[in-house]
Motif scaffolding. Structure first.
Motif, PDB file in Angstrom:
ATOM      1  N   ASP A   4       1.218  -1.244  -0.270  1.00 29.86           N
ATOM      2  CA  ASP A   4      -0.016  -0.095  -0.376  1.00 29.86           C
ATOM      3  C   ASP A   4       0.991   1.314  -0.151  1.00 29.86           C
ATOM      4  OD1 ASP A   4      -2.407  -1.697   0.148  1.00 29.86           O
ATOM      5  OD2 ASP A   4      -2.970  -1.429   2.210  1.00 29.86           O
ATOM      6  N   HIS A   5       2.241   1.652   0.780  1.00 33.36           N
ATOM      7  CA  HIS A   5       3.027   2.048   0.079  1.00 33.36           C
ATOM      8  C   HIS A   5       4.364   1.592  -0.454  1.00 33.36           C
ATOM      9  CE1 HIS A   5       0.751   4.106   3.444  1.00 33.36           C
ATOM     10  NE2 HIS A   5       1.011   2.896   4.080  1.00 33.36           N
ATOM     11  N   PRO A   6       3.637   2.555  -2.010  1.00 30.52           N
ATOM     12  CA  PRO A   6       5.460   1.846  -2.801  1.00 30.52           C
ATOM     13  C   PRO A   6       6.007   3.249  -3.262  1.00 30.52           C
ATOM     14  CG  PRO A   6       3.089   2.849  -4.498  1.00 30.52           C
ATOM     15  CD  PRO A   6       2.800   2.521  -2.756  1.00 30.52           C
ATOM     16  N   GLU A   7       5.871   4.288  -1.781  1.00 34.35           N
ATOM     17  CA  GLU A   7       6.832   5.213  -2.036  1.00 34.35           C
ATOM     18  C   GLU A   7       8.558   4.655  -1.762  1.00 34.35           C
ATOM     19  OE1 GLU A   7       3.764   6.127   1.010  1.00 34.35           O
ATOM     20  OE2 GLU A   7       3.910   5.670  -1.244  1.00 34.35           O
ATOM     21  N   TYR A   8       7.823   3.726  -0.554  1.00 33.40           N
ATOM     22  CA  TYR A   8       8.518   3.379   0.523  1.00 33.40           C
ATOM     23  C   TYR A   8       9.975   2.339   0.006  1.00 33.40           C
ATOM     24  CZ  TYR A   8       6.534   5.831   4.276  1.00 33.40           C
ATOM     25  OH  TYR A   8       5.826   6.322   5.060  1.00 33.40           O
ATOM     26  N   GLY A   9       9.188   1.447  -0.754  1.00 35.70           N
ATOM     27  CA  GLY A   9      10.458   1.063  -1.943  1.00 35.70           C
ATOM     28  C   GLY A   9       9.432  -0.285  -1.322  1.00 35.70           C
TER      29      GLY A   9
ATOM     30  N   GLU B 225       8.884 -10.375  -2.829  1.00 35.14           N
ATOM     31  CA  GLU B 225       7.631 -11.306  -3.037  1.00 35.14           C
ATOM     32  C   GLU B 225       6.867 -12.196  -2.117  1.00 35.14           C
ATOM     33  OE1 GLU B 225       6.678 -13.946  -7.447  1.00 35.14           O
ATOM     34  OE2 GLU B 225       8.400 -13.482  -7.312  1.00 35.14           O
ATOM     35  N   GLY B 226       6.099 -11.929  -1.977  1.00 33.77           N
ATOM     36  CA  GLY B 226       5.312 -12.835  -0.805  1.00 33.77           C
ATOM     37  C   GLY B 226       4.898 -12.242   0.752  1.00 33.77           C
ATOM     38  N   TYR B 227       5.690 -10.861   0.360  1.00 33.53           N
ATOM     39  CA  TYR B 227       5.278 -10.427   1.679  1.00 33.53           C
ATOM     40  C   TYR B 227       5.135  -9.347   1.577  1.00 33.53           C
ATOM     41  CZ  TYR B 227       9.077 -14.048   2.686  1.00 33.53           C
ATOM     42  OH  TYR B 227       9.735 -15.190   3.342  1.00 33.53           O
ATOM     43  N   CYS B 228       4.058  -8.924   2.698  1.00 32.77           N
ATOM     44  CA  CYS B 228       3.509  -7.387   3.181  1.00 32.77           C
ATOM     45  C   CYS B 228       3.926  -6.250   3.938  1.00 32.77           C
ATOM     46  CB  CYS B 228       2.177  -7.917   3.859  1.00 32.77           C
ATOM     47  SG  CYS B 228       1.426  -8.832   2.193  1.00 32.77           S
TER      48      CYS B 228
END
Length: 436
Positions: A116-121, A125-128
């Motif tokens: 939900d926060h692509p601005e952090y990076g 794959e598979g982790y939230c």
């Protein structure tokens, strides 16, 4: 009345569950202390120590995956992981990753759902969920991160962040100490190597000084002995020359010729002893070796009646300059040519070559013949003083050559085998050509 009932119900809930939360917090604190207490860092076991750090963080925070990373020059390398089979040899570009955000800001990063926060990076794959703690050294340099990942969304409480920061502090200190240990070890190894070099140089200097003192003492003694021998030897020479002019029978003439030959050999021996015993005081000048060697070959043929020997000279294509004492270097070339002629049958070719090694900044005078081979077990002794394999040799020729070459800072090399014949090489440092 309803409000009062609700308050009583909430108070009852707090009274019921507060001891449980308190117990759980106490258990987590105890587990944290136990995990921290079990960490034991020794220089050299960094991988095991950091693996224990990653495992401790994962267990206490109850997350799926924790790693300790080292970041340098834009690349991230995983130093330890709580998962078995993790590839620790690969380096990754940190650009656009959660790690890069932590590394660049130097601040702890807590993300409930990184998707939900692509601005952090971008997360793996598979982790939230993500918790990243910077590894900060005692001098405030950020060298890496401790990263914890979870497959489901989750919050990280201040208490959990504090636990991760405790482990990050330990990991940063261990990595910093390890690098300091490595630097100290490399410094110690370099220092030990330098000490060995200096010790070897000192030993060589002492040996050279002792050799010079020995030669000086030998020189004084040899000068005295040679002077005492030359006086009667001159008288003997004059007498032999006198008898040679008299009409004497043929058998007596043969004995007289033999006596004169021995007198001349003794004279050469005395000259060689004086040459070797004197310290090599050089008078260097710029020499062009191609021309110099050609001149010495011509002198050798005329002076020693060596026209019956074939000496093939192979010059270098360009001019080759060295700084050397011309008279001393002449002794070297003439001596080596004479040795080569004495080793071959008349008519057999002798090859004299001039080589140039620009990389090592050396010139090489090479004299090769396919005559009598020097046995391998005697090869190391041919430059020893007074050692000779020739019936009429003095054992001073090659020692004098070696002494002169080494006085020039050069090197004498001798190789001999049935397959390749005998090759003698004289290495000398190249010099800059004269300024026009």
């Amino acid at each position: 009345m309803a409000a009062k009932s609700k308050m009583i119900t909430f108070s009852a809930w707090i009274s019921r569950w507060f001891p449980f939360f308190r117990l759980r917090r106490w258990q987590r604190e105890r587990r944290t202390l136990e995990a921290l207490g079990s960490l034991s860092y020794r220089a050299g076991n960094l991988s095991e120590y950091l693996a224990a750090v990653a495992s401790g963080v994962s267990q206490l925070l109850e997350v799926d995956w924790s790693v300790v990373t080292f970041v340098k020059d834009g690349l991230e390398r995983v130093l330890a992981s709580n998962l078995e089979g993790e590839d620790l040899d690969c380096a990754f570009d940190v650009h656009g990753s959660l790690t890069n955000t932590v590394f660049e800001t130097g601040e702890t990063l807590v993300v409930r759902n990184a998707l939900d926060h692509p601005e952090y990076g971008e997360p793996p794959e598979g982790y939230c969920a993500y918790l990243g703690i910077p590894l900060r050294t005692s001098y405030s340099e950020i060298i890496g991160t401790i990263c914890s990942f979870h497959r489901q969304e989750r919050e990280f409480s201040p208490e959990e962040v504090g636990i991760a920061e405790l482990f990050a502090e330990r990991a940063a200190t261990a990595i910093d100490n390890y690098h300091l240990y490595q630097q100290q070890r490399e410094f110690n190894e370099a220092l030990e190597a330098e000490v060995l070099v200096r010790s070897a140089e000192l030993q060589m200097a002492q040996e050279k000084n002792m050799e010079q003192e020995r030669l000086a003492a030998i020189g004084q003694f040899a000068t005295m002995i040679v002077h005492e021998i030359r006086n009667p030897l001159s008288t003997i020479s004059l007498t032999l020359n006198y008898f040679q002019r008299l009409p004497i029978p043929q058998p007596a003439q043969e004995r007289l010729s033999l006596a004169q030959a021995e007198q001349e050999r003794l004279e050469r021996l005395l000259n060689d002893i004086l040459t070797y015993s004197r310290l090599q005081v050089l008078r260097p000048s710029l020499l062009e070796l191609n021309t110099f060697i050609e001149e010495q070959i011509t002198i050798f043929r005329l002076s020693f009646d060596m026209n019956q020997y074939t000496i093939n000279y192979m010059p270098w294509a360009d001019k080759v300059w060295v700084k050397a004492d011309a008279d001393r270097l002449k002794q070297v070339v003439i001596n080596l040519l004479r040795n080569a002629c004495e080793a071959v049958a008349k008519g057999d070719p002798i090859r004299c070559s001039l080589l140039k090694d620009s990389q090592r900044q050396q010139a090489c005078i090479e004299i090769h013949n396919r005559g009598s081979v020097i046995p391998a077990h005697l090869l190391s002794r041919v430059t020893d003083l007074f050692y000779t394999t020739k019936p009429a040799g003095t054992g001073l020729g090659l020692p004098i050559v070696k002494q002169i070459v080494e006085a020039h800072g050069g090197e004498l090399s001798i190789r001999s085998s049935e397959v390749d014949g005998t090759t003698v090489r004289v290495y000398l440092a190249l010099a800059h050509p004269p300024i026009p």
